[in-house]
Scaffold this motif. Structure first.
Motif, PDB file in Angstrom:
ATOM      1  N   VAL A   1       0.807  -1.008   0.068  1.00 50.43           N
ATOM      2  CA  VAL A   1      -0.094  -0.198   0.085  1.00 50.43           C
ATOM      3  C   VAL A   1       0.927   1.390   0.033  1.00 50.43           C
ATOM      4  N   ASP A   2       0.505   2.383  -0.468  1.00 49.86           N
ATOM      5  CA  ASP A   2       1.024   3.837  -0.631  1.00 49.86           C
ATOM      6  C   ASP A   2       1.187   3.984   1.053  1.00 49.86           C
ATOM      7  N   THR A   3       2.196   4.489   1.409  1.00 45.10           N
ATOM      8  CA  THR A   3       2.442   4.836   3.032  1.00 45.10           C
ATOM      9  C   THR A   3       3.323   5.875   3.220  1.00 45.10           C
ATOM     10  N   ASP A   4       3.262   6.171   4.511  1.00 45.04           N
ATOM     11  CA  ASP A   4       4.264   7.416   4.731  1.00 45.04           C
ATOM     12  C   ASP A   4       5.559   6.743   4.691  1.00 45.04           C
ATOM     13  N   PRO A   5       6.618   7.893   4.196  1.00 42.70           N
ATOM     14  CA  PRO A   5       8.041   7.666   3.789  1.00 42.70           C
ATOM     15  C   PRO A   5       8.819   7.211   5.191  1.00 42.70           C
TER      16      PRO A   5
END
Length: 209
Positions: A172-176
């Protein structure tokens, strides 16, 4: 007159061969980091012989399966040239603050043009020596990295190209999980390369000073 025999010439490492070498390196690098930084108990690891030295590998079945699943996908991305960076982030279990980011940049080795001289083939012994040096350096980082005296967890981030095939149910797209610039110190680690890939490593860590 008997026919003369020609000595076999060593083939340049293939994309698939290089991909497998790089994937295997990530496996041992991740295990080394998780052991050295105390993310998992020392008793969860056992010693194996790899790259002409002893490395520690997890015996925790859940962690082993998790890493295997991630590396299987990373292997596919490497084959298609879709992954540019892998990050292993160590996070405080309670505050969820990022303590360390172990960053591995993945670059494709530029191939010479047809008119240029072919690049010399890199021996696998040399590649393994470079990998051995990176793993030794990861072990030695405990001499300067701040002591982590609280429970931690980890996350693995993959930076991919827009065209990459990303399984939606697994990634999933996530915080870096970045560390604020004012509180971040960075140390460049060694690199290694095959005839196809070059891996540059560094660690960024939280330093409250």
């Amino acid at each position: 007159m008997p026919p003369t025999k020609q000595a076999p010439t060593r083939q340049a490492i293939t994309l698939k061969g290089s991909t497998n070498l790089v994937t295997e390196f990530f496996k041992y690098a991740a295990n080394t980091i998780l052991f050295q930084r105390g993310v998992y108990p020392a008793d969860d690891f056992h010693m194996v012989k790899k790259y002409g030295q002893t490395v520690l590998v997890t015996q925790d079945l859940a962690l082993e399966n998790y890493l295997e699943k991630i590396l299987k996908q990373v292997n596919k991305w490497l084959l298609t040239g879709s992954v540019t960076q892998l990050v292993l982030a160590i996070i405080s279990k309670d505050s969820r603050v990022t303590m360390e980011r172990w960053v591995f940049d993945v670059n494709l080795v530029k191939q010479p043009t047809e008119s240029a001289e072919p690049a010399p083939i890199k021996p696998e012994t040399e590649i393994q020596a470079e990998i051995r040096n990176i793993l030794k350096q990861i072990v030695s980082t405990v001499t300067f990295l701040p002591v982590i005296d609280e429970p931690t967890v980890f996350n693995i981030l993959a930076y991919t190209s827009e065209s990459a095939d990303v399984p939606a149910d697994e990634w999933v797209d996530t915080d870096p999980l970045a560390i604020e610039a004012s509180k971040s110190q960075q140390v460049k680690l060694r690199s290694f390369s095959t005839d196809v890939h070059r891996i540059e490593a560094m660690v960024a860590y939280r330093y409250e000073g």
